[in-house]
Design a protein around this motif. Structure first.
Motif, PDB file in Angstrom:
ATOM      1  N   ARG A 182      -5.766   3.950   1.317  1.00 51.10           N
ATOM      2  CA  ARG A 182      -4.872   4.932   1.934  1.00 51.10           C
ATOM      3  C   ARG A 182      -4.614   6.102   0.986  1.00 51.10           C
ATOM      4  O   ARG A 182      -4.674   7.271   1.392  1.00 51.10           O
ATOM      5  CB  ARG A 182      -3.552   4.242   2.299  1.00 51.10           C
ATOM      6  CG  ARG A 182      -2.452   5.151   2.823  1.00 51.10           C
ATOM      7  CD  ARG A 182      -2.794   5.701   4.183  1.00 51.10           C
ATOM      8  NE  ARG A 182      -1.707   6.519   4.718  1.00 51.10           N
ATOM      9  CZ  ARG A 182      -1.801   7.239   5.831  1.00 51.10           C
ATOM     10  NH1 ARG A 182      -2.931   7.235   6.531  1.00 51.10           N
ATOM     11  NH2 ARG A 182      -0.781   7.956   6.261  1.00 51.10           N
ATOM     12  N   ALA A 183      -4.337   5.791  -0.280  1.00 55.17           N
ATOM     13  CA  ALA A 183      -4.074   6.841  -1.265  1.00 55.17           C
ATOM     14  C   ALA A 183      -5.317   7.715  -1.465  1.00 55.17           C
ATOM     15  O   ALA A 183      -5.216   8.947  -1.600  1.00 55.17           O
ATOM     16  CB  ALA A 183      -3.651   6.213  -2.591  1.00 55.17           C
ATOM     17  N   LYS A 184      -6.470   7.102  -1.473  1.00 57.94           N
ATOM     18  CA  LYS A 184      -7.725   7.837  -1.666  1.00 57.94           C
ATOM     19  C   LYS A 184      -7.979   8.806  -0.504  1.00 57.94           C
ATOM     20  O   LYS A 184      -8.371   9.963  -0.714  1.00 57.94           O
ATOM     21  CB  LYS A 184      -8.862   6.826  -1.775  1.00 57.94           C
ATOM     22  CG  LYS A 184     -10.138   7.347  -2.375  1.00 57.94           C
ATOM     23  CD  LYS A 184     -11.099   6.186  -2.625  1.00 57.94           C
ATOM     24  CE  LYS A 184     -12.353   6.638  -3.305  1.00 57.94           C
ATOM     25  NZ  LYS A 184     -13.264   5.506  -3.598  1.00 57.94           N
ATOM     26  N   GLU A 185      -7.727   8.332   0.695  1.00 54.85           N
ATOM     27  CA  GLU A 185      -7.927   9.181   1.883  1.00 54.85           C
ATOM     28  C   GLU A 185      -6.954  10.352   1.881  1.00 54.85           C
ATOM     29  O   GLU A 185      -7.338  11.497   2.186  1.00 54.85           O
ATOM     30  CB  GLU A 185      -7.748   8.325   3.136  1.00 54.85           C
ATOM     31  CG  GLU A 185      -7.938   9.087   4.431  1.00 54.85           C
ATOM     32  CD  GLU A 185      -7.684   8.226   5.656  1.00 54.85           C
ATOM     33  OE1 GLU A 185      -7.724   8.772   6.777  1.00 54.85           O
ATOM     34  OE2 GLU A 185      -7.431   7.011   5.483  1.00 54.85           O
ATOM     35  N   LEU A 186      -5.692  10.083   1.552  1.00 50.88           N
ATOM     36  CA  LEU A 186      -4.696  11.155   1.528  1.00 50.88           C
ATOM     37  C   LEU A 186      -5.006  12.191   0.460  1.00 50.88           C
ATOM     38  O   LEU A 186      -4.799  13.391   0.653  1.00 50.88           O
ATOM     39  CB  LEU A 186      -3.306  10.564   1.287  1.00 50.88           C
ATOM     40  CG  LEU A 186      -2.705   9.739   2.430  1.00 50.88           C
ATOM     41  CD1 LEU A 186      -1.421   9.059   1.981  1.00 50.88           C
ATOM     42  CD2 LEU A 186      -2.431  10.629   3.644  1.00 50.88           C
ATOM     43  N   CYS A 187      -5.517  11.735  -0.677  1.00 48.12           N
ATOM     44  CA  CYS A 187      -5.840  12.666  -1.757  1.00 48.12           C
ATOM     45  C   CYS A 187      -7.030  13.558  -1.378  1.00 48.12           C
ATOM     46  O   CYS A 187      -7.026  14.765  -1.628  1.00 48.12           O
ATOM     47  CB  CYS A 187      -6.141  11.893  -3.036  1.00 48.12           C
ATOM     48  SG  CYS A 187      -6.480  12.913  -4.480  1.00 48.12           S
ATOM     49  N   LYS A 188      -8.050  12.972  -0.764  1.00 49.67           N
ATOM     50  CA  LYS A 188      -9.231  13.742  -0.391  1.00 49.67           C
ATOM     51  C   LYS A 188      -8.927  14.776   0.690  1.00 49.67           C
ATOM     52  O   LYS A 188      -9.527  15.844   0.714  1.00 49.67           O
ATOM     53  CB  LYS A 188     -10.325  12.798   0.108  1.00 49.67           C
ATOM     54  CG  LYS A 188     -10.992  11.983  -0.997  1.00 49.67           C
ATOM     55  CD  LYS A 188     -12.090  11.096  -0.417  1.00 49.67           C
ATOM     56  CE  LYS A 188     -12.821  10.337  -1.518  1.00 49.67           C
ATOM     57  NZ  LYS A 188     -13.895   9.465  -0.991  1.00 49.67           N
ATOM     58  N   THR A 189      -8.006  14.480   1.596  1.00 52.10           N
ATOM     59  CA  THR A 189      -7.696  15.377   2.715  1.00 52.10           C
ATOM     60  C   THR A 189      -6.501  16.280   2.431  1.00 52.10           C
ATOM     61  O   THR A 189      -6.026  16.969   3.339  1.00 52.10           O
ATOM     62  CB  THR A 189      -7.400  14.546   3.974  1.00 52.10           C
ATOM     63  OG1 THR A 189      -6.319  13.632   3.702  1.00 52.10           O
ATOM     64  CG2 THR A 189      -8.626  13.766   4.391  1.00 52.10           C
ATOM     65  N   SER A 190      -5.987  16.285   1.196  1.00 55.00           N
ATOM     66  CA  SER A 190      -4.825  17.100   0.870  1.00 55.00           C
ATOM     67  C   SER A 190      -5.183  18.588   0.926  1.00 55.00           C
ATOM     68  O   SER A 190      -6.244  19.007   0.442  1.00 55.00           O
ATOM     69  CB  SER A 190      -4.296  16.732  -0.511  1.00 55.00           C
ATOM     70  OG  SER A 190      -3.249  17.588  -0.887  1.00 55.00           O
ATOM     71  N   GLU A 191      -4.292  19.377   1.494  1.00 56.88           N
ATOM     72  CA  GLU A 191      -4.508  20.824   1.603  1.00 56.88           C
ATOM     73  C   GLU A 191      -3.882  21.577   0.441  1.00 56.88           C
ATOM     74  O   GLU A 191      -4.083  22.791   0.318  1.00 56.88           O
ATOM     75  CB  GLU A 191      -3.916  21.342   2.920  1.00 56.88           C
ATOM     76  CG  GLU A 191      -4.545  20.717   4.161  1.00 56.88           C
ATOM     77  CD  GLU A 191      -3.888  21.207   5.435  1.00 56.88           C
ATOM     78  OE1 GLU A 191      -2.897  21.963   5.319  1.00 56.88           O
ATOM     79  OE2 GLU A 191      -4.359  20.842   6.529  1.00 56.88           O
ATOM     80  N   TYR A 192      -3.126  20.888  -0.396  1.00 57.87           N
ATOM     81  CA  TYR A 192      -2.399  21.554  -1.486  1.00 57.87           C
ATOM     82  C   TYR A 192      -3.091  21.394  -2.838  1.00 57.87           C
ATOM     83  O   TYR A 192      -2.613  21.938  -3.826  1.00 57.87           O
ATOM     84  CB  TYR A 192      -0.976  20.987  -1.585  1.00 57.87           C
ATOM     85  CG  TYR A 192      -0.213  21.068  -0.285  1.00 57.87           C
ATOM     86  CD1 TYR A 192       0.357  22.264   0.125  1.00 57.87           C
ATOM     87  CD2 TYR A 192      -0.096  19.956   0.548  1.00 57.87           C
ATOM     88  CE1 TYR A 192       1.050  22.351   1.324  1.00 57.87           C
ATOM     89  CE2 TYR A 192       0.596  20.029   1.741  1.00 57.87           C
ATOM     90  CZ  TYR A 192       1.167  21.227   2.131  1.00 57.87           C
ATOM     91  OH  TYR A 192       1.849  21.313   3.316  1.00 57.87           O
TER      92      TYR A 192
END
Length: 654
Positions: free
Chosen positions: A197-207
């Motif tokens: 979950r953390a990996k997916e959120l980091c890869k898709t982060s817009e900031y």
């Protein structure tokens, strides 16, 4: 004055990218006035922004107390970045004020591995999201990090484990820290899910920029690799290992951990000597970039294991012996016990089984209170299936600790881990009385201490509750009372407290009895409680199987007896000619004729021989004379034989 005005104007116009210009202006002002406090303060801040922490700390200490009093937060932060953690926490707590000082104090305590203090600081800073703004996210991230590190160091309370909320799963930082907490308490599957979950959120982060994403993904991949290796998922681990990319800007501590995990994933395909070289090629962390204690301990263990694989047993013996001589003895510290285990492994080398045990017993004679060593011997005995010898070895060491007058030895003797190992061995052999006695002794010791292991006391209270001894029941009552007082909402403590007084003083627990749920509320309406009570306590599958075996054996024995009573048919060809079925056969028919009770010899010589064979027969003068004559004749014959032998001459050479 003009220099100060120009510096103030420059500071008003400056931005975060102009720290070099600020530093130049500060140096120019300080050339004209070395005691300019404002210029000194500005220079300290500029040096900190430029990551020149040692220069900043040197300036603060050379300037004196005036600058330290004006910039306590900067002073505490410089101490923290230079690795002087205890001083940094003390300055932030005593000299500095405000929320910024609290954050510096928490960071210093975090690096000093005082996670209980870190958690309490962040709890004092917690508040409403609307009031805190961006600080709210920082507090959530850092609180989860402190909680995870506390679990790694076994400082956390496992009975009150935090669970990630929906809000925590919306950011990759909190998801990552929650995953670390799950891994620390042994829930690897949950940790793997949260890391994905953390990996997916980091890869898709817009900031985040691509560089920032790569920097943030590195620790996530390293932790994911570790989790997969622990679960034995080697193929998935190799895929994650290929995603890990280390560059020159990576911290040395991160490089060390990453290289270790990558080598473990490739261990099966690398020569042990090459593996040893690659492991030691990574530079050691230094200054403020240090590993945590549990990380450095794991890496030291891997280093010893690699040394043993490349036949460096003598080196392991020397290094571990030197380290053990500098550590407390005896000790239950995992790091100390690991040193003892590797020292033992290096001494026995390739020996196993009985030979290794004998070798370690010789070593144990020199260090009889070495907990790590005796636990190694216990493990070897259990592996051989010799639980009794394992118990004897552990009891000998515990007896020595128990006889010692040292408080440190007594604390080691009643350590919950050591007590649990002994109880597990007792249970393996079914020694129920020994289990109760050991728990009673451990409970009696810990009740007198200020710091009490709750898990051990709960186990002791539960076990002693079933003892028929009134003294054990009294200890159980006291333990349940203390646990209930410490946590009145604990249902286990309430139930045990009521059960301990149920047979002696029910009025004392009347209030607690009302708190417990009633039987009618727990039992469905279609269940007849009275019928269940009349039917008795249900037996386990093992008891039912044992009873069935006993009944089957009884039935078999009964059938055997019945067959024995049945008359057996005998062929006529095997019966004697004068056989009469109405007469009972002679019981002595299998004995020789002269040994039967009905035997009567005929004639004078026959009666005399029969009398001679009878034990205790009367000897007459005639018999004595006959016996004497026989004896004299036998002696004469022996003398004659001896004389003939002496007359013979040896044959020699002619």
């Amino acid at each position: 004055m003009a220099a100060v005005q120009s510096l103030s104007q420059l500071l008003q116009r400056s931005s975060i990218e102009e720290h070099d210009e600020v530093l130049k202006a500060c140096n120019a002002a300080l050339k004209k006035s070395k005691t300019d406090l404002q210029a000194q303060h500005a220079k300290v801040v500029a040096l900190l922004k430029l990551d020149r922490y040692e220069d900043s700390l040197r300036l603060l200490e050379e300037a004196g107390d005036a600058l330290k009093s004006k910039a306590p937060i900067e002073y505490a932060y410089a101490l923290y970045k230079c690795g002087r953690l205890s001083e940094a926490a003390e300055v932030a707590a005593s000299s500095a004020t405000g929320r910024g000082a609290k954050h510096v104090e928490a960071q210093a305590n975090y690096r000093a591995e005082k996670f209980v203090s870190v958690a309490s600081i962040y709890e004092s800073l917690a508040g409403n999201e609307a009031e805190l703004g961006n600080e709210y996210n920082d507090l959530r991230i850092n609180t989860w990090a402190a909680h995870a590190q506390g679990l790694w160091h076994r400082e956390g309370d496992f009975s009150q484990i935090r669970k990630p909320t929906r809000e925590d799963l919306e950011a990759f930082e909190t998801s990552y820290n929650a995953a670390c907490a799950s891994i620390a308490r042994g829930d690897l599957k949950q940790g793997e899910i949260l890391l994905k979950r953390a990996k997916e959120l980091c890869k898709t982060s817009e900031y985040l920029s691509p560089e920032d994403k790569a920097s943030e993904l590195l620790p996530i991949n390293i932790q994911q690799l570790y989790t997969l290796l622990r679960q034995g998922k080697l193929e998935s681990a190799e895929e994650v290992a290929r995603e890990i990319s280390l560059n020159e800007n990576t911290d040395l501590s991160t490089k060390k951990i990453a290289q270790n995990n990558i080598l473990i994933s490739q261990k099966q395909n690398i020569n042990p000597y090459q593996l040893h070289k690659l492991f030691h090629d990574t530079p050691e962390p230094r200054d403020s970039d240090q590993l945590f204690k549990f990380q450095s301990s794991a890496l030291d263990s891997n280093s010893h294991a690699l040394d043993l694989e490349v036949q460096k047993s003598d080196g392991v013996i020397r290094s571990t012996t030197k380290a053990l001589s500098q550590r407390p003895y005896p000790s239950v510290d995992p790091d100390v016990n690991l040193l003892s285990i590797y020292n033992a492994a290096a001494r026995v080398q390739d020996k196993t089984g009985h030979q290794a045990i004998q070798e370690l017993h010789t070593l144990l004679a020199r260090r009889p209170k070495d907990v790590g060593l005796v636990l190694t011997i216990v493990q070897l005995y259990v592996g051989e299936g010799n639980t009794t010898s394992a118990i004897n070895a552990l009891e000998n060491t515990i007896h020595l600790l128990e006889e010692s007058i040292s408080e440190a030895d007594q604390e080691v003797r009643y350590n919950p881990g050591l007590v649990s190992v002994l109880i597990a061995l007792y249970q393996r052999e079914g020694r129920k009385a020994h289990v109760k006695a050991e728990l009673a002794k451990a409970a009696s010791y810990w009740r007198q201490q200020s710091r009490q292991p709750t898990t051990l006391l709960r186990a002791a209270a539960s076990e002693l509750l079933h003892s028929p001894d009134p003294a054990d029941l009294a200890i159980s009552q006291e333990l349940f009372g203390a646990i209930h007082t410490q946590n009145p909402a604990d249902k286990f403590a309430i139930a045990g407290y009521v059960a301990s007084y149920a047979t002696t003083d029910l009025t004392k627990v009347k209030k607690e009895l009302e708190i417990l749920p009633k039987v009618q509320d727990l039992v469905p309406d279609d269940v007849d409680v009275a019928a269940l009570e009349n039917a008795g306590v249900p037996q386990s599958q093992a008891s039912l199987a044992a009873n069935a075996a006993v009944l089957a054996g009884a039935r078999k024995r009964a059938a055997k007896d019945q067959n024995a009573r049945a008359k057996k048919r005998i062929r006529k060809s095997r019966l004697p000619k004068d056989y009469d079925p109405s007469k009972a056969p002679d019981a002595e028919r299998w004995l020789p004729l002269r040994d039967r009770s009905t035997y009567r010899p005929k004639g004078r010589k026959g009666k005399q021989r029969a009398a001679e064979r009878t034990q205790g027969f009367v000897v007459t003068e005639k018999d004595e004379a006959a016996f004497g004559g026989q004896q004299q004749q036998q002696q004469q014959q022996q003398q004659k034989t001896a004389n003939n032998a002496s007359k013979k001459k040896k044959k020699g050479k002619r």
